[in-house]
Design an enzyme around this catalytic site. Sequence first.
Site, PDB file in Angstrom:
ATOM      1  N   GLU A  42     -18.300  39.183  12.341  1.00 41.33           N
ATOM      2  CA  GLU A  42     -17.814  38.018  13.352  1.00 41.33           C
ATOM      3  C   GLU A  42     -16.709  36.864  13.174  1.00 41.33           C
ATOM      4  O   GLU A  42     -16.450  36.326  12.291  1.00 41.33           O
ATOM      5  CB  GLU A  42     -19.221  37.298  13.030  1.00 41.33           C
ATOM      6  CG  GLU A  42     -19.096  35.232  14.307  1.00 41.33           C
ATOM      7  CD  GLU A  42     -20.190  35.010  13.402  1.00 41.33           C
ATOM      8  OE1 GLU A  42     -21.374  34.829  13.287  1.00 41.33           O
ATOM      9  OE2 GLU A  42     -20.039  33.629  14.158  1.00 41.33           O
ATOM     10  N   ARG A  46     -12.498  29.667  16.490  1.00 42.27           N
ATOM     11  CA  ARG A  46     -11.558  28.038  16.233  1.00 42.27           C
ATOM     12  C   ARG A  46     -10.942  28.340  15.672  1.00 42.27           C
ATOM     13  O   ARG A  46      -9.835  26.940  15.487  1.00 42.27           O
ATOM     14  CB  ARG A  46     -12.633  28.084  14.519  1.00 42.27           C
ATOM     15  CG  ARG A  46     -13.939  27.625  14.482  1.00 42.27           C
ATOM     16  CD  ARG A  46     -14.635  27.238  13.883  1.00 42.27           C
ATOM     17  NE  ARG A  46     -16.199  28.059  13.498  1.00 42.27           N
ATOM     18  CZ  ARG A  46     -16.880  28.029  11.885  1.00 42.27           C
ATOM     19  NH1 ARG A  46     -16.732  27.842  11.207  1.00 42.27           N
ATOM     20  NH2 ARG A  46     -18.109  28.197  12.332  1.00 42.27           N
ATOM     21  N   THR A  70     -18.591  31.001  17.116  1.00 41.34           N
ATOM     22  CA  THR A  70     -18.117  29.416  17.946  1.00 41.34           C
ATOM     23  C   THR A  70     -18.011  29.890  19.365  1.00 41.34           C
ATOM     24  O   THR A  70     -17.319  29.304  19.372  1.00 41.34           O
ATOM     25  CB  THR A  70     -17.092  29.035  17.271  1.00 41.34           C
ATOM     26  OG1 THR A  70     -17.646  29.908  15.804  1.00 41.34           O
ATOM     27  CG2 THR A  70     -16.874  28.042  17.131  1.00 41.34           C
ATOM     28  N   LYS A 130     -29.401  33.134  16.081  1.00 43.54           N
ATOM     29  CA  LYS A 130     -29.286  32.132  14.747  1.00 43.54           C
ATOM     30  C   LYS A 130     -30.279  30.649  14.166  1.00 43.54           C
ATOM     31  O   LYS A 130     -29.790  30.046  15.384  1.00 43.54           O
ATOM     32  CB  LYS A 130     -27.537  32.323  14.857  1.00 43.54           C
ATOM     33  CG  LYS A 130     -26.716  30.874  14.349  1.00 43.54           C
ATOM     34  CD  LYS A 130     -25.291  31.823  14.410  1.00 43.54           C
ATOM     35  CE  LYS A 130     -24.383  29.937  13.636  1.00 43.54           C
ATOM     36  NZ  LYS A 130     -23.640  30.493  13.171  1.00 43.54           N
TER      37      LYS A 130
HETATM   38  C1  3PG Z   1     -20.518  29.426  10.539  1.00 43.27           C
HETATM   39  O1  3PG Z   1     -20.451  29.790  11.561  1.00 43.27           O
HETATM   40  O2  3PG Z   1     -22.086  30.405  10.503  1.00 43.27           O
HETATM   41  C2  3PG Z   1     -20.589  28.818   9.373  1.00 43.27           C
HETATM   42  O3  3PG Z   1     -19.281  28.246   9.387  1.00 43.27           O
HETATM   43  C3  3PG Z   1     -20.491  28.855   8.556  1.00 43.27           C
HETATM   44  O4  3PG Z   1     -20.901  28.641   6.759  1.00 43.27           O
HETATM   45  P1  3PG Z   1     -20.991  28.966   6.217  1.00 43.27           P
HETATM   46  O5  3PG Z   1     -19.044  28.613   5.745  1.00 43.27           O
HETATM   47  O6  3PG Z   1     -21.512  27.748   5.658  1.00 43.27           O
HETATM   48  O7  3PG Z   1     -20.842  30.330   5.326  1.00 43.27           O
END
Ligand code: 3PG
Length: 209
Positions: A42, A46, A70, A130
């Site tokens: 994924e 960002r 995102t 999610k």
């Molecule tokens: C996401 O977008 O799913 C998170 O940023 C991932 O979370 P983590 O950086 O705490 O693993």
Amino acid sequence: MQTGLADVLKISPVIPVLVIESVEDAVPLAQALSDGGLKVLEVTLRTEAALASIKAMRDACPDLIIGAGTILTAEHYRLAVEAGSQFIVSPGCCEQLLAAAAQYDVPFLPGASTLSEMMALYNVGYQVLKFFPAELNGGAPFLKTVSAVMPQLTFCPTGGISTANAGDYLSLPNVACIGGSWMASAKSISAKDWSTISQQSEEAAALLA
Ligand code: 3PG
């Protein structure tokens, strides 16, 4: 809407959530993750390099499944689909994203963190969600409780997950896979530390074994 999504989430126990600052890192990163055994990635929108990174990975790594994360707006959705994304992830959901998802065949994984959000998505046809940010919202014990009242739902929890707590999630009946950045942090990507990323991916890929 979600056609094929459940199959995508079955491929790997862990989906790396990637923040890529430089497009030149995209393909070596995908190869490092793939060498470790992670085949579903994924790329988060960002950074300015995200869309070009998705395109580059699709061109160079046809054996991998590349999604976009995102996604906050309908415009993000369109751009991500046009870049070749094979699935779309949002940290939450809104009417605009549901409308965008209805326009494309590319499956959508919307985010939810409360029972009401989960029920709202279930009522419009979404059964794979999610759960974000997972650890801040009750973590695995919360999802276990959700499975008792809404066993129809399946989750990809992300946010605050690492090898230390991954097993707590993966042992739940309503968890298809988990997402996280621990095996390929933005820092390790910028440092081009492909061997560490590959090794940590291998450990992550072994989590379900
Ligand atoms: C996401 O977008 O799913 C998170 O940023 C991932 O979370 P983590 O950086 O705490 O693993």
